[in-house]
Design an enzyme around this catalytic site. Structure first.
Site, PDB file in Angstrom:
ATOM      1  N   ASP A 108       4.031   1.846   0.810  1.00  0.00           N
ATOM      2  CA  ASP A 108       4.465   0.473   0.619  1.00  0.00           C
ATOM      3  C   ASP A 108       3.705  -0.421   1.610  1.00  0.00           C
ATOM      4  O   ASP A 108       2.481  -0.363   1.674  1.00  0.00           O
ATOM      5  CB  ASP A 108       6.003   0.419   0.783  1.00  0.00           C
ATOM      6  CG  ASP A 108       6.628  -0.933   0.528  1.00  0.00           C
ATOM      7  OD1 ASP A 108       6.823  -1.276  -0.652  1.00  0.00           O
ATOM      8  OD2 ASP A 108       6.912  -1.642   1.509  1.00  0.00           O
ATOM      9  N   HIS A 291       9.524   4.216  -6.858  1.00  0.00           N
ATOM     10  CA  HIS A 291       8.815   3.632  -5.718  1.00  0.00           C
ATOM     11  C   HIS A 291       8.910   4.467  -4.444  1.00  0.00           C
ATOM     12  O   HIS A 291       7.975   4.501  -3.645  1.00  0.00           O
ATOM     13  CB  HIS A 291       9.385   2.234  -5.437  1.00  0.00           C
ATOM     14  CG  HIS A 291       8.686   1.508  -4.342  1.00  0.00           C
ATOM     15  ND1 HIS A 291       7.385   1.060  -4.463  1.00  0.00           N
ATOM     16  CD2 HIS A 291       9.092   1.151  -3.088  1.00  0.00           C
ATOM     17  CE1 HIS A 291       7.026   0.445  -3.348  1.00  0.00           C
ATOM     18  NE2 HIS A 291       8.038   0.489  -2.499  1.00  0.00           N
TER      19      HIS A 291
END
Length: 317
Positions: A108, A291
């Protein structure tokens, strides 16, 4: 799902004018450093499963809570969180441990810091592994204007910048609920609603999809953000345009060997169609997850990273 190791005790390391809370594994493997960089809103604890596997494979694993997170320093100025400062922290870690260079892994926002470090400090980064976030080449216009034109003012990237403090206060007032609702997978598909999605998520009383971590592990994140607040981490986003300016004269090509790991069901990330043009030595791997790759598929993520590292090392020898 439970924590498979006793997470190491941290040390406080002075770097780049601040202090970072740093966790280590495999100290007996000095000489083979690998630095793990978390995203938002995460912590070094996000790498707990990978730390064990990497240390067992012979790496000296260094996992900082980056500036603004955990017990690391939390400077007050927004500009204290720009990409030059974040990358400088990582270089400072190498200096502290006496390493000329290291392999850097990022998820991320941590991936963005690692990609940026690879071009800002190319001699200090020998290999790159990125999870979720691909390398994003610098565009011709400042990113906030571009994002606002495409996604509107309700995009969280725009909202964080145009309405400073609003989202932070909502997250701070709903810390556990926000993190519980955020760390999910297999969420049912619905039409986008009105308003800023992350604010809606923080205010939702009922979570959707499946939890990606145990209540015990979630409590580590909740306790940390309850103590630090969310503003320091959100300030990373408030430097998007500043970072664009700072990177204007930097060679944009990532010349190191790189591994890009996507979650095929990640709703938060778009693939980079021109990745190979800017990262010519990249290998791309898709994993069947969302994610939070290292949380959802911890063993598979570790295996993919280690397989790639072994092949790259063999190629170099």
């Amino acid at each position: 799902m439970s924590n498979p190791i006793d997470f190491p005790r941290p040390s406080m390391v002075a770097v780049n004018g601040i202090e970072l809370e740093v966790f280590e594994a495999g100290q007996e493997n000095v000489g083979s450093p690998i630095v793990l960089c978390h995203g938002w809103p995460e912590l070094a604890f996000s790498w707990r499963r990978q730390m064990e596997a990497l240390a067992a494979a012979g790496y000296h694993v260094i996992a900082p809570n980056q500036r603004g997170f955990g017990n690391s320093s939390r400077p007050t100025e927004v500009s204290d969180y720009d990409i030059v400062q974040l990358s400088g922290d990582l270089v400072g870690l190498l200096d502290h441990f006496g390493y000329e260079d290291a392999t850097f892994v990022g998820h991320d926002w941590g991936a963005n810091v690692v990609w940026s470090s690879a071009v800002l400090h190319p001699t200090r980064v020998n290999k790159v592994i990125a999870l979720s976030l691909p390398y994003m080449a610098r565009g011709d216009v400042p990113p906030l204007a571009f994002i606002e034109a495409i996604a509107g003012s309700d995009s969280y990237l725009v909202h964080f910048n145009r309405q400073p403090g609003v989202a932070d206060a909502v997250f701070d007032a709903n810390t556990r609920q926000f993190l519980r609702n955020l760390y999910r997978d297999n969420e049912p598909t619905t039409e986008p609603g009105a308003g800023m999605a992350l604010l809606n998520l923080a205010l939702a009383e009922t979570p959707r999809g499946e939890a990606v971590m145990s209540e015990r592990d979630l409590a580590v994140f909740v306790d940390a953000f309850a103590a630090s607040g969310f503003t320091p981490g959100v300030n990373w986003y408030r430097n998007l345009d500043r970072n664009w300016e700072l990177m204007a004269d930097v060679d944009p090509i990532v010349r190191q060997q790189a591994l890009m790991i996507y979650g095929t069901r990640d709703p938060a990330v778009m693939r980079a169609p021109n990745l190979e043009a800017f990262v010519p030595r990249v290998e791309v791997v898709d994993l069947d997850c969302g994610h939070w790759i290292q949380e959802e598929l911890p063993e598979e993520a570790s295996r993919v990273m280690l397989d790639w590292l072994r092949r790259v090392v063999l190629d170099e020898s």
